[in-house]
Design an enzyme around this catalytic site. Structure first.
Site, PDB file in Angstrom:
ATOM      1  N   ARG A   1     -11.350   0.758  -0.174  1.00 23.76           N
ATOM      2  CA  ARG A   1     -10.607   0.184  -1.288  1.00 23.76           C
ATOM      3  C   ARG A   1     -11.587  -0.007  -2.440  1.00 23.76           C
ATOM      4  O   ARG A   1     -12.783  -0.240  -2.219  1.00 23.76           O
ATOM      5  CB  ARG A   1      -9.979  -1.165  -0.912  1.00 23.76           C
ATOM      6  CG  ARG A   1      -8.866  -1.102   0.135  1.00 23.76           C
ATOM      7  CD  ARG A   1      -7.745  -0.185  -0.243  1.00 23.76           C
ATOM      8  NE  ARG A   1      -7.403  -0.257  -1.655  1.00 23.76           N
ATOM      9  CZ  ARG A   1      -6.627   0.618  -2.272  1.00 23.76           C
ATOM     10  NH1 ARG A   1      -6.123   1.641  -1.616  1.00 23.76           N
ATOM     11  NH2 ARG A   1      -6.363   0.488  -3.541  1.00 23.76           N
TER      12      ARG A   1
ATOM     13  N   ASN B   1      -0.860  -3.491  -1.513  1.00 23.93           N
ATOM     14  CA  ASN B   1      -1.544  -4.766  -1.306  1.00 23.93           C
ATOM     15  C   ASN B   1      -0.816  -5.641  -0.292  1.00 23.93           C
ATOM     16  O   ASN B   1      -1.440  -6.246   0.580  1.00 23.93           O
ATOM     17  CB  ASN B   1      -1.671  -5.517  -2.635  1.00 23.93           C
ATOM     18  CG  ASN B   1      -2.818  -4.979  -3.484  1.00 23.93           C
ATOM     19  OD1 ASN B   1      -3.584  -4.135  -3.040  1.00 23.93           O
ATOM     20  ND2 ASN B   1      -2.924  -5.473  -4.707  1.00 23.93           N
TER      21      ASN B   1
ATOM     22  N   GLU C   1       0.658   0.074  -6.152  1.00 24.69           N
ATOM     23  CA  GLU C   1      -0.472  -0.854  -5.996  1.00 24.69           C
ATOM     24  C   GLU C   1      -0.030  -2.159  -5.328  1.00 24.69           C
ATOM     25  O   GLU C   1      -0.651  -2.627  -4.380  1.00 24.69           O
ATOM     26  CB  GLU C   1      -1.098  -1.183  -7.360  1.00 24.69           C
ATOM     27  CG  GLU C   1      -1.776  -0.011  -8.061  1.00 24.69           C
ATOM     28  CD  GLU C   1      -2.954   0.574  -7.310  1.00 24.69           C
ATOM     29  OE1 GLU C   1      -3.454  -0.066  -6.366  1.00 24.69           O
ATOM     30  OE2 GLU C   1      -3.377   1.697  -7.656  1.00 24.69           O
TER      31      GLU C   1
END
Ligand SMILES: Nc1ncnc2c1ncn2[C@@H]1O[C@H](COP(=O)(O)OP(=O)(O)O)[C@@H](O)[C@H]1O
Ligand SMILES: [Mg+2]
Lengths: 112, 163
Positions: B108, B54, B50
């Site tokens: 997303r 990002n 994650e």
């Protein structure tokens, strides 16, 4: 990804066999959408038994395919979801929108 | 000795999504020395995936940059720092809200930070617009029961006992 179309019942079974992250999701959604558009099935079953890793990219991937199938007038179902994937789908609200059959439920069905 | 960690590693790689798998597997391999369960390892791999994603897609976007990972081990606790020198976050509090995403067009979902929070014990996010973002996460790896346990013997001296 392995795709199988069952003519009677007009069901398309899509089995994902890669790890799902932002990188693989980009390619996966193109492949999945292509199969869905080619067959325009009445029912799409997304089989997750071959997924060894999934992060939040899986949420968008699943929701996006669900929307496409609905738009084409079909039904969408996810099967063989493990505990971790279930947790991610529950947290994000996916479970409230899409029918999910997890691995334990499947096992129970077999016993009955 | 306080403040010094027992082991550490650092990693730097290009901000390409093809490096996501490498990043989470490398961290998992380093953490393996604490003998984590498969569940604990999956939690860590997911959280790393994650934060790295990002940095790549939000921090750098179409620009090329470097993502850095630092992992430290303090006895049973791992501390993972993932940072970029990308565009930064204007309001971290809003960014961390469940379902908040600035890139719905990329499919997303805005659940990245929520997953990091739920799969790790602690998360801290520092960010400065135009300078970059640093995500610091901690997780305690529970010692396994069949391992040696420190107990006190009758004469008051600590000794190792196998249970
Ligand atoms: N490293 C980063 N650099 C810049 N912006 C970031 C970074 N990490 C997160 N963000 C911002 O925080 C938002 C929420 O992140 P997240 O919870 O992971 O959801 P998602 O990645 O699905 O958008 C992102 O949409 C982005 O606007
Ligand atoms: Mg994210």
């Amino acid at each position: 990804m392995i795709s199988e179309y069952v003519k009677e019942g007009k069901t398309l079974i899509l089995r994902i066999t890669e790890e799902v992250d932002q990188h693989t999701a980009d390619k996966l959604r193109r492949k999945l959408d292509n199969e869905i558009e080619v067959y325009s099935p009445q029912k799409v079953i997304l089989d997750c038994s071959g997924i060894t890793f999934m992060d939040s990219s899986g949420i968008g991937m699943v929701l996006g395919r669900y929307k496409l199938v609905k738009m084409l007038g079909g039904n969408f179902e996810i099967i063989n979801v493990n505990k971790r994937m279930k947790k991610i789908f529950d947290m994000s609200g996916v479970s409230r929108i899409i029918t999910i059959i997890d691995e334990e439920e499947e096992e129970n069905e077999g016993v009955m | 000795m306080k403040g010094l960690c027992d082991n550490e590693m650092k990693l730097e790689f290009s901000s390409k999504t093809s490096n996501e798998a490498f990043a989470r597997v490398a961290v998992a391999a380093f953490v393996a020395q604490l003998d984590p369960t498969i569940d604990e390892l999956s939690d860590i791999k997911t959280a790393v995936s994650e934060a790295v994603t990002n940095s790549i897609i939000h921090g750098y976007g179409d620009e090329e940059g470097t993502v850095k990972i630092e992992v430290k081990i303090y006895i049973n606790t791992i501390e993972i720092e993932i940072s970029d020198s990308g565009k930064g976050i204007e309001d971290v509090e809003i960014a961390m809200r469940p379902l908040y995403t600035s890139k719905p067009d990329l499919e997303r979902s805005g659940m990245g930070f929520t997953i990091m929070e739920s799969f790790m014990d602690e998360i801290k996010v520092e960010s400065a617009l135009g300078f970059g973002t640093k995500v610091k996460m901690k997780k305690k790896i529970e010692p396994k029961q069949q391992e040696d346990e420190l107990t006190n013997t009758e004469d008051g001296e600590a000794s190792w006992k196998r249970i």
